[in-house]
Design a protein around this motif. Structure first.
Motif, short mmCIF file in Angstrom:
data_model
loop_
_atom_site.label_atom_id
_atom_site.label_comp_id
_atom_site.label_asym_id
_atom_site.label_seq_id
_atom_site.Cartn_x
_atom_site.Cartn_y
_atom_site.Cartn_z
N GLN A 73 0.81 -1.21 0.00
CA GLN A 73 0.00 0.00 0.00
C GLN A 73 0.84 1.27 0.00
N ALA A 74 2.15 1.16 0.01
CA ALA A 74 3.01 2.33 0.12
C ALA A 74 3.12 3.05 -1.22
N ASP A 75 3.16 4.37 -1.17
CA ASP A 75 3.35 5.18 -2.36
C ASP A 75 4.80 5.60 -2.53
N GLY A 76 5.58 5.47 -1.48
CA GLY A 76 6.98 5.87 -1.53
C GLY A 76 7.75 5.19 -0.42
N ILE A 77 9.06 5.44 -0.38
CA ILE A 77 9.90 4.83 0.64
C ILE A 77 10.57 5.94 1.44
N GLN A 78 10.41 5.91 2.74
CA GLN A 78 11.03 6.89 3.62
C GLN A 78 12.45 6.43 3.98
N SER A 79 13.25 7.36 4.49
CA SER A 79 14.64 7.04 4.81
C SER A 79 14.72 5.98 5.91
N ARG A 80 13.80 5.99 6.87
CA ARG A 80 13.81 4.97 7.92
C ARG A 80 13.55 3.59 7.33
N THR A 81 12.72 3.53 6.30
CA THR A 81 12.46 2.25 5.63
C THR A 81 13.73 1.74 4.96
N VAL A 82 14.48 2.62 4.34
CA VAL A 82 15.74 2.22 3.71
C VAL A 82 16.71 1.69 4.77
N THR A 84 15.86 0.17 7.48
CA THR A 84 15.37 -1.16 7.81
C THR A 84 15.77 -2.16 6.74
N PHE A 85 15.67 -1.76 5.46
CA PHE A 85 16.11 -2.63 4.37
C PHE A 85 17.59 -2.96 4.51
N GLN A 86 18.40 -1.97 4.92
CA GLN A 86 19.83 -2.21 5.13
C GLN A 86 20.04 -3.23 6.24
N ALA A 87 19.26 -3.13 7.31
CA ALA A 87 19.40 -4.07 8.41
C ALA A 87 19.09 -5.49 7.98
N PHE A 88 18.16 -5.65 7.04
CA PHE A 88 17.81 -6.98 6.54
C PHE A 88 18.71 -7.42 5.38
N GLY A 89 19.56 -6.50 4.89
CA GLY A 89 20.53 -6.88 3.88
C GLY A 89 20.06 -6.83 2.43
#
Length: 93
Positions: A73-82, A84-89
């Protein structure tokens, strides 16, 4: 980028099909579980994703929606999401 495997089914081979005790389980709640997550928003999903690294921890997410989301449902990606993506690799992908 799309990949073709198993014939001409378009999919990403890095994404594994859902598996485990959470598939096709009964709708009624069990009497005992390790973690109950209320709400399938960003915090609930991240918590469930992190707990999925521990298969001995039985987790259940409950939400008001009648079923699983078919698409995000997201329209964009926030910096905190990025972050989190880094933490998951997988931020680079």
């Amino acid at each position: 980028m799309q990949f073709h495997h198993n014939g001409y089914i378009s999919a990403d081979p890095r994404v594994q099909p859902a598996a485990g005790v959470g598939i096709n389980r009964p709708m009624e709640m069990p009497d005992v579980m390790d973690v109950l997550i209320v709400g399938a928003g960003p915090a609930g999903i991240i918590t469930a994703a992190q707990l999925s690294q521990f298969p001995d921890v039985h987790t259940r997410i409950i939400d008001r929606r009648p079923g699983r989301l078919e698409i995000g449902q997201a329209d964009g990606i926030q910096s905190r999401t990025v972050e989190t993506f880094q933490a998951f690799g997988f931020a680079e992908r």
